[in-house]
Every structure is written in C-alpha cells, then in structure tokens.
Design a protein around this motif. Structure first.
Motif, PDB file in Angstrom:
ATOM      1  N   UNK A   1      -8.498  -1.781   3.482  1.00  0.00           N
ATOM      2  CA  UNK A   1      -7.314  -0.983   3.801  1.00  0.00           C
ATOM      3  C   UNK A   1      -6.577  -0.558   2.528  1.00  0.00           C
ATOM      4  N   UNK A   2      -6.452  -1.479   1.573  1.00  0.00           N
ATOM      5  CA  UNK A   2      -5.785  -1.155   0.318  1.00  0.00           C
ATOM      6  C   UNK A   2      -6.512  -0.037  -0.425  1.00  0.00           C
ATOM      7  N   UNK A   3      -7.841   0.030  -0.251  1.00  0.00           N
ATOM      8  CA  UNK A   3      -8.605   1.116  -0.863  1.00  0.00           C
ATOM      9  C   UNK A   3      -8.065   2.491  -0.480  1.00  0.00           C
ATOM     10  N   UNK A   4      -7.430   2.584   0.676  1.00  0.00           N
ATOM     11  CA  UNK A   4      -7.068   3.897   1.216  1.00  0.00           C
ATOM     12  C   UNK A   4      -5.559   4.127   1.319  1.00  0.00           C
ATOM     13  N   UNK A   5      -4.760   3.282   0.670  1.00  0.00           N
ATOM     14  CA  UNK A   5      -3.312   3.458   0.750  1.00  0.00           C
ATOM     15  C   UNK A   5      -2.847   4.769   0.125  1.00  0.00           C
ATOM     16  N   UNK A   6      -3.544   5.251  -0.881  1.00  0.00           N
ATOM     17  CA  UNK A   6      -3.070   6.476  -1.524  1.00  0.00           C
ATOM     18  C   UNK A   6      -3.933   7.692  -1.179  1.00  0.00           C
TER      19      UNK A   6
ATOM     20  N   UNK B   1       1.425  -7.156  12.549  1.00  0.00           N
ATOM     21  CA  UNK B   1       0.420  -6.097  12.703  1.00  0.00           C
ATOM     22  C   UNK B   1       0.412  -5.546  14.126  1.00  0.00           C
ATOM     23  N   UNK B   2       0.600  -6.423  15.098  1.00  0.00           N
ATOM     24  CA  UNK B   2       0.651  -5.959  16.486  1.00  0.00           C
ATOM     25  C   UNK B   2       1.889  -5.093  16.708  1.00  0.00           C
ATOM     26  N   UNK B   3       3.024  -5.490  16.139  1.00  0.00           N
ATOM     27  CA  UNK B   3       4.235  -4.662  16.258  1.00  0.00           C
ATOM     28  C   UNK B   3       3.995  -3.252  15.726  1.00  0.00           C
ATOM     29  N   UNK B   4       3.418  -3.192  14.539  1.00  0.00           N
ATOM     30  CA  UNK B   4       3.183  -1.886  13.929  1.00  0.00           C
ATOM     31  C   UNK B   4       2.209  -1.073  14.779  1.00  0.00           C
TER      32      UNK B   4
ATOM     33  N   UNK C   1       2.119 -11.761   5.932  1.00  0.00           N
ATOM     34  CA  UNK C   1       3.251 -11.765   6.870  1.00  0.00           C
ATOM     35  C   UNK C   1       4.334 -10.765   6.472  1.00  0.00           C
ATOM     36  N   UNK C   2       4.207 -10.162   5.287  1.00  0.00           N
ATOM     37  CA  UNK C   2       5.135  -9.102   4.875  1.00  0.00           C
ATOM     38  C   UNK C   2       4.608  -7.725   5.268  1.00  0.00           C
ATOM     39  N   UNK C   3       3.621  -7.684   6.143  1.00  0.00           N
ATOM     40  CA  UNK C   3       2.992  -6.439   6.574  1.00  0.00           C
ATOM     41  C   UNK C   3       4.020  -5.437   7.097  1.00  0.00           C
ATOM     42  N   UNK C   4       5.050  -5.913   7.780  1.00  0.00           N
ATOM     43  CA  UNK C   4       6.051  -5.007   8.347  1.00  0.00           C
ATOM     44  C   UNK C   4       6.825  -4.234   7.299  1.00  0.00           C
ATOM     45  N   UNK C   5       6.868  -4.767   6.062  1.00  0.00           N
ATOM     46  CA  UNK C   5       7.508  -4.070   4.947  1.00  0.00           C
ATOM     47  C   UNK C   5       6.554  -3.066   4.311  1.00  0.00           C
ATOM     48  N   UNK C   6       5.329  -3.488   4.099  1.00  0.00           N
ATOM     49  CA  UNK C   6       4.270  -2.618   3.571  1.00  0.00           C
ATOM     50  C   UNK C   6       2.929  -3.287   3.806  1.00  0.00           C
ATOM     51  N   UNK C   7       1.953  -2.570   4.366  1.00  0.00           N
ATOM     52  CA  UNK C   7       1.906  -1.121   4.579  1.00  0.00           C
ATOM     53  C   UNK C   7       2.618  -0.620   5.831  1.00  0.00           C
ATOM     54  N   UNK C   8       3.086  -1.543   6.689  1.00  0.00           N
ATOM     55  CA  UNK C   8       3.905  -1.108   7.807  1.00  0.00           C
ATOM     56  C   UNK C   8       5.257  -0.623   7.335  1.00  0.00           C
ATOM     57  N   UNK C   9       6.092  -0.165   8.252  1.00  0.00           N
ATOM     58  CA  UNK C   9       7.434   0.276   7.837  1.00  0.00           C
ATOM     59  C   UNK C   9       8.501  -0.044   8.865  1.00  0.00           C
ATOM     60  N   UNK C  10       8.285  -1.084   9.682  1.00  0.00           N
ATOM     61  CA  UNK C  10       9.345  -1.452  10.631  1.00  0.00           C
ATOM     62  C   UNK C  10      10.341  -2.439  10.029  1.00  0.00           C
TER      63      UNK C  10
ATOM     64  N   UNK D   1       8.978  -0.741  -1.893  1.00  0.00           N
ATOM     65  CA  UNK D   1       9.594  -0.612  -0.565  1.00  0.00           C
ATOM     66  C   UNK D   1      10.953  -1.325  -0.516  1.00  0.00           C
ATOM     67  N   UNK D   2      11.116  -2.327  -1.347  1.00  0.00           N
ATOM     68  CA  UNK D   2      12.416  -2.999  -1.445  1.00  0.00           C
ATOM     69  C   UNK D   2      13.366  -2.247  -2.365  1.00  0.00           C
ATOM     70  N   UNK D   3      12.918  -1.080  -2.847  1.00  0.00           N
ATOM     71  CA  UNK D   3      13.712  -0.179  -3.689  1.00  0.00           C
ATOM     72  C   UNK D   3      14.032  -0.792  -5.045  1.00  0.00           C
ATOM     73  N   UNK D   4      13.191  -1.727  -5.487  1.00  0.00           N
ATOM     74  CA  UNK D   4      13.359  -2.368  -6.787  1.00  0.00           C
ATOM     75  C   UNK D   4      12.312  -1.795  -7.738  1.00  0.00           C
TER      76      UNK D   4
END
Length: 810
Positions: free
Chosen positions: A408-413, A562-565, A624-633, A671-674
């Motif tokens: 999946x990371x192969x295709x983020x961009x 992942x299920x949420x996203x 477990x940080x999937x919701x932050x990235x690559x997810x966006x919820x 994604x954390x704007x840092x």
C-alpha cells in the motif's frame, strides 16, 4: 562499540565534507543535481547499481570496465503456480473456540488456537538472470563516469582508456518493450566485446540466425528465505512453473559479429547496438503458466524483430518521450542550494552529516516517482517489495506483496504525484485477490459474504493467512485486514480522477465486498460494542496486566480503524452512485456501534482493547494510527483529542526506525501539521547506509543506499515511495472538499515552487512561496466542480468547469 564506530564514521564524513566543500564549486539549483544520479566508479554491490525499467522488464546496471554486469528481471517471473484457495477448508471451525478463549481472557490459549488459522506461504519473485558484457580492457582508466538521468530514464557509462573515449548508453523502452545498450568508441575499430548470460534459474542457450537465445524456467516452489529446515526449499520441474525467453541481437557499425551457442562476440567495431528482448509464459493469476501460458518464445522473437526494423535514434526518442511525459508532469524547486557538485554517494554522506542539499531532497522525491513509473505498468502485477529489481533466488521476505503496509505504501503518491496510470496494476490486482479472497473468507473465517485477504500475497493473488499451516507465529501470520486497507485505494483513485465509470464497474463492487466481510466478521463485546475477534496488530506484541506477552486479542485498534475507513468510504461511494441504500444503513449502524478509540494513561492512542503495555514501545509498525494516515477520519481540526493522542504515540515510539517506517512517519507528522518533525523524518530517511551490510537490522534503523534505494535494511522500495508521498503531504493535503496549501511546510524550505501535484476532487495544483508564505496558486480542474482553498488562515472558494484553470495571488 557500535555507537563509537558510528560516531567515528560520522566524524570522518564531516572532515571529508569540509575538504570537499572547500575544493568544489557550488552548483545552481536548476542544474542536473535535481534529476541525475552520478558516480565516479563502477558499482560493486546491487545497492550501488543504476536501475532501469519499463514496468515489466527491469535492469540493474553496474557499469564495470573489464566486465559490465546487468541484472535482469521480469515482473511476471515468479516461482509457483495458481494458488488453491481451498488449502485449509475447515480452518473456520476453530474461530468459535478462539473467540471463547478470548471471552474468557485466556490469551495464551487463544494464541495456541490461532495457529489453526494458517495456510501456505507466498511464492517468491525470481531473478531472471545476469547479462555480462566482457571487454578487453584494464581497470586503469581515466575520467570514469556513470549516471542515470531520471527525466529520460537513460543510464550511461563513459571512460577513457589508452586515449580512446568509450561510452555505453542503456535504457528499457516501454513503447518497444525492449532493452537497448548502445556501445561506442571514438576511434575506429576500437570496440571489442562479448555478451554472455547466466542465471540461478534453469536455462539453456543457443544461436539461431544471428540471435543469441536463452530459454529457461522458474521454480514451481520457492520457500521464504526466513523459513528454516527445508531440505529442498527451491524446486524445479521443466514441465511446471513459469517459462521465460531472453533473446539478444547486435547491430554493429564496422567490425564483425559472431554467434556461438552461448556467446555473442563483436570485434573491430566503432559502434554497436545490443537489443535484449524478454518474455514469460505468465498468463494471469489463475492460469497454469506451463499448460495455459503465453508463448514466451514467440513474444520475445516478435519484440526483437520489431525493434530491429527501427533505427536506434527512433527507439530512443520514443522511449524518452514516453518517460519524460510522465516525469515532467511534476516540478519541484526548494530554492537555492550551496551544495557542491559531488557524486551521488558522496552527496548522501555529506547530507548525512547534517549539510544542506536541497537538490538532493528534490532528487530523492523525483526518484520515487521514477521508480514507480519503472516498476508499475503491468496489469494485475503491482510493484513488489523490491519494486522490479531483485537479484536473489530467495529474496528477503520473498520480495512478495506484503499487505500489512508495504504494498500500500508503494502507491501512496501514485495519485498525488500525478502518476494515476501507475496505480492501475494495484487496482486490478485487488480484483484478483478478491476472487481467491471470497474462498478465504469462507474457509478460514466462516464468512459467506464478501472477501478477505491477509498479510502476504504474490503474483498468484493468494489471500490466505500464511504461517505454514500452523508453524508460524500469529503475531505476523494471522492478521486478516488487508481487504479493507486495499479497498481504500479504489476510493482514492476515484477521488483523484472523478471517474464514475471506474467506481461503478470496478471500484465499488470490490469496496462493497471488503465491507461485507467486515460487517459479518465483527462480533459484540460484553458491552455490546462491535469488535473483531480474533484480532492481531501487525507484527506487534502486547503485555497483559498479568505479564503475558501475546499477539491474539479482541478489538485491536488497527482492525477497527481500517474498518471505519472502509465503511466511511463505501458509504460515500453508495451516495455517489445512488445505490444500495439498505447496505449503506447497515454500515452506518455498524459505525455507531463500533468500539470507540481509547486514549491510554500516557496520553497515547491505545493499540490494544485494554491499556496494555507494548512488548516493544518503539515498534516500527504504527498500524493503529491508520485513521490519521493513510486514512483521514482523525484530523487535528475535527478530532483534536485523537490527533493529540496520535502525536503522543509517535513521541513514545521515537524517530529511530526502519526505512519504510520513516516514510510512514513522515506522512503521519505531516498530517499532524508538524512540518519540522516531518522534515526531520525525511532527512533521516536519507541517512547513508553502507551497501555491504544488507542483513535485516531493525535496531540500527533505516536509510538510503548509494543508489538511493531505501534501506529497510535490507533494500525495500516502500521507503522510497513513502518518502516521496511525505514531501507532497507537507505541501498539499486535500480532504472533506477542501485543499490545504502548504499545511506542513518545514522551516528548512522557506522558499520554493511546485507544479503538477494533485488534490482530491480532480484538481492539479501549482504554487510558489517565499519567506514561508504562499505567493500564488494555480488550480486546474480535471473534472470540474467546487472546492475550498485554505492556507495560513485564509480561505477561498472556487468553482471551475472541466479543463478550466484559475490563478490567484494569496
């Protein structure tokens, strides 16, 4: 002792940098340092070679003087045969027992029972062979230079020997499906060389009408490199497995060409062009390549003959036009640089010491885009763990599709980097996995709806949990959530392209299938919340309050993220297509009942259902940080407490981690704007790693090899792609019908410009900034519609027709 050696090495690098900076003139940022890799000596290791590819055929060029070595690959050449998805037909019968053990909080028993939910290992990506160009040269040469221009996808080697200028040019053409090597000398009759082939696979050679032909075949089984105890890990049978053909022909200016049954020799020439054609019998994930395969011999012959009808200049021009049309879609300029002009490996060492080299940062970003074009243009066969380039018969982790982050990371961009076409091999591969995955859902998990896939896959689209039918460890073998993760790529492709036909006919049916599995896999906990059971968190272990170290639990945060996203995106897809209102309601109801995120006593986002300790608090995975990235919820704006918990989690983990994980953390911090922390991770991703130490060394962290390959270590290409994606996340983010410009701009990039990067909604963005503030922005609407531009406290609504462009000062 290791720390002392590291500090000593760093001190030596700093001394060299000071010396080189004093003796070398600085270069302007518009010169080749932003798109050319170059070296003043041949490659010794694979991780120093210069790689070429057309999305199917790959070449790793060493540029030797006496002997030039070229590793050859074909992305469809794997061990194995079509997978039997019914390999463990009654595994699902153990699911109730595991759930009962978990309900009784007997995690040790759950771990033991989870061994029953395992199947076969994946097959391995195979090395095709090695081409040797042998010269009657000594190593005593002058002005040696080898390079790779990623805008043209052309590599070259040049040197002077006994007053004669020798040069070689190499490229692998997508339009003509051929590799071309042009050899030349500036003195008449000075060019003498021979061509030989060798392989770790089974093969034979022959000469036929001025063509050197190689016929061979891959193993029908190749066990993973980490699997111990196999008397015969590699198994060959001429009547099984994928067959390949490699055909070679030379056209020379002057001199003579001689073909024997194993050697092609050119003598007394001034110029020669070598054509290399490759084909395999692979005919799809569900076809036996030996009995139902393509005619590799006919394909290789046709490609060679068609190329032979054209002039070298015509083939090269078509190749360069093809590549540059993709590479030049995106331009990045990070401002003036004072870095000296050095070979790329020396630039990397200098940068590792803390020196500035903005063009190296640009080069690494664009190199990631180059590697995606080179390795991802074959339907149903995405870039693997090593992209397209592998010299090992038993490569690290089988060089397979590792689906708990890596493929999946192969295709983020792919979409943000304006290479949407390169996303298609993965998208079509998901359709293949869903077919075997429908059987996996039933036989391993007892779910009759939808499809499931797990940790590993291969060219045969296997979807089962691995582990060798019980000999593996549940911590890595039993994870089953790659279906919902993969499905997010289908929605991403739609968001960037606004291709409703794709969504209707290809994307949504697969998204729905992934969501259906999740709906039917989840169960209620003792409080009535929906959870997964059994669950694992990719490759990480927990420690219970009683001190048990285990992998199997219920309600793992990564699963639920992942299920949420998956549900959120599939719900949106039903609205776009105006279909399945009842199914939409099921997902909405399930979302409302799912076990919510938990924040632990340390302020971290809990990875486990309970606030347990991690066996390794600095673990490389952060699933477990999937919701932050690559997810966006999870976002700082809409869910500030959860975003802050993600920040705390990353602080606890620290910054020292493997290559692909540094790439992921670059994106997470963005994604954390840092921006400054994201940039720190990006810099550390470019830490110089010696190519001679290629063993798996999690503790020493990742970095970059001399040829800019990502060092996990060993080489894994996902870090390259994750790093490139992270650069764009610092410059542009787009969610919830808004486009954030320069959301995480680091202080190190106070001025610059970028053009051609893409935003969700079908927009292409170009902008420039100075003193850390946006000057102007241009938006091209590829599909048409309205959105909001946001930057530094200012918002601007835009409404554009398809093909319309707007430019505004900020």
């Amino acid at each position: 002792m290791k720390r002392f050696n590291h500090l000593l090495h760093l001190l030596i690098v700093i001394i060299l940098v000071v010396f080189q900076s004093c003796s070398t003139k600085p270069v302007d940022d518009d010169k080749s340092s932003a798109h050319v890799l170059w070296y003043d000596k041949p490659a010794t290791y694979f991780e120093e070679s210069l790689v070429l590819g057309n999305g199917k055929m790959g070449a790793s060029v060493f540029g030797g003087v006496e002997s030039d070595k070229i590793y050859l690959n074909d992305i469809t050449l794997w061990s194995g045969e079509p997978v039997d998805p019914y390999m463990n037909p009654e595994a699902y019968k153990y699911v109730p027992e595991i759930r009962e053990a978990l309900a009784n909080e007997d995690y040790e028993l759950a771990d033991k029972l989870n061994h029953h939910l395992m199947g076969k290992y994946s097959q391995s990506y195979a090395p095709l062979g090695t081409l040797f160009l042998e010269f009657q040269h000594s190593e005593n040469v002058e002005n040696y230079h080898r390079e790779l221009d990623i805008n043209k996808a052309v590599s070259s080697t040049s040197y002077v020997l006994d007053g004669v200028n020798y040069k070689r040019e190499y490229f692998v053409s997508y339009p003509d499906q051929i590799m071309v090597v042009k050899l030349s000398a500036d003195t008449k009759d000075a060019l003498n060389f021979s061509v030989k082939f060798d392989s770790q696979l089974r093969f034979s050679t022959s000469a036929d009408e001025n063509v050197l032909k190689v016929e061979g075949y891959a193993p029908y089984q190749a066990m993973p490199n980490y699997h111990a105890g196999d008397e015969e890990p590699i198994k060959f049978d001429e009547n099984r497995g994928t067959h390949f053909s490699t055909y070679m022909k030379v056209e020379s200016n002057g001199g003579n060409s001689l073909y024997t049954d194993s050697v092609l020799t050119v003598s007394g020439a001034t110029e020669a062009v070598l054509y290399v054609s490759i084909a395999t019998s692979f005919n799809g994930f569900d076809k036996d390549p030996a009995k139902e395969g393509l005619d590799n011999k006919a394909i290789a012959q046709r490609q060679l003959m068609e190329a032979g009808k054209k002039e070298f200049a015509e083939i090269e021009e078509a190749h360069i036009n093809d590549y540059s049309s993709l590479m030049k879609r995106v331009h990045l300029d990070l401002g003036e640089t004072t870095a000296p002009e050095l070979p790329t490996d020396e630039r990397l060492k200098r940068y590792f010491s803390g020196a500035e080299d903005k063009n190296l940062e640009v080069l690494y970003f664009q190199y990631g885009r180059y590697l995606l074009v080179a390795s991802s243009r074959t339907e149903g066969v995405p870039a693997n763990l090593q992209g397209l380039w592998n010299p090992h018969l038993q490569p690290p982790w089988s060089s397979n599709y590792t689906m708990n982050i890596n493929v999946e990371e192969n295709y983020w961009m792919a979409e943000t980097g304006n290479l949407s076409e390169m996303h298609r091999p993965l998208l079509s591969f998901i359709g293949n996995v869903a077919k075997t995955g429908a059987v996996t859902a039933k036989t391993f998990y007892g779910v009759d709806k939808g499809w499931a896939s797990c940790h590993n896959s291969d060219i045969w689209a296997m979807s089962n949990p691995v582990g060798g039918f019980g000999e593996g460890d549940p911590v890595w073998a039993c994870w089953n959530m790659s279906g919902p993760w993969l499905s997010t790529h289908l929605w991403e492709h739609y968001q960037f392209t606004q291709d409703v036909d794709f969504l209707k006919n290809q994307g949504y049916p697969l998204m729905k299938g992934a969501a259906e599995f999740c709906l039917n896999w989840m169960v209620e906990d003792k409080h009535g919340n929906l959870i997964t059971s059994p669950s694992t968190s990719p490759e990480n272990l927990y420690i219970t309050d009683e001190g048990y170290r285990g992998a199997t639990l219920y309600g793992g945060t990564a699963d639920l993220a992942m299920i949420r996203e998956c549900f959120l995106q599939t719900i949106q897809a039903t609205k776009v297509l105006d279909v399945d209102a009842d199914f939409r309601k099921e997902m909405e109801n399930a979302l409302a009942k799912m076990y919510p995120y938990q924040i632990g006593e340390k302020g971290n986002l809990q990875e486990w259902y309970y606030d347990w300790e991690d066996a390794d608090p600095k673990h490389r995975h952060q699933s477990h940080l999937f919701g932050l990235h690559p997810g966006n919820h999870i976002t700082p704006g809409k869910t500030p407490k959860l975003a802050e918990a993600c920040r705390t989690t990353l602080e606890i983990k620290g910054d020292e981690t493997t290559g692909w994980s540094k790439g992921w953390r670059t994106n997470l911090w963005a994604r954390l704007l840092d921006g400054n922390r994201a940039y720190k991770m990006y810099r550390e991703l470019l830490s110089y790693v010696d190519p001679s130490g290629t063993d798996t060394q999690y503790s020493q962290g990742g970095g970059t090899y001399p040829n800019l390959f990502d060092a996990h270590p060993p080489f894994q290409i996902d870090g390259n792609f994750g790093g490139s994606a992270g650069v764009i996340e610092m410059l542009l983010q787009s969610h919830q019908n808004r486009i954030d410009l320069l959301p995480a701009l680091p202080d190190a990039w106070p001025e610059g410009s970028v053009s051609g990067i893409c935003a969700r909604g079908g927009y292409e963005i170009s902008m420039d900034w100075s003193e850390g503030e946006l000057n102007n922005v241009t938006v091209l609407a590829k599909a048409g519609g309205s959105t909001k531009l946001v930057c530094q406290g200012k918002e601007q609504e835009i409404d554009l027709e398809k093909g319309e462009t707007v430019t505004m000062e900020w």
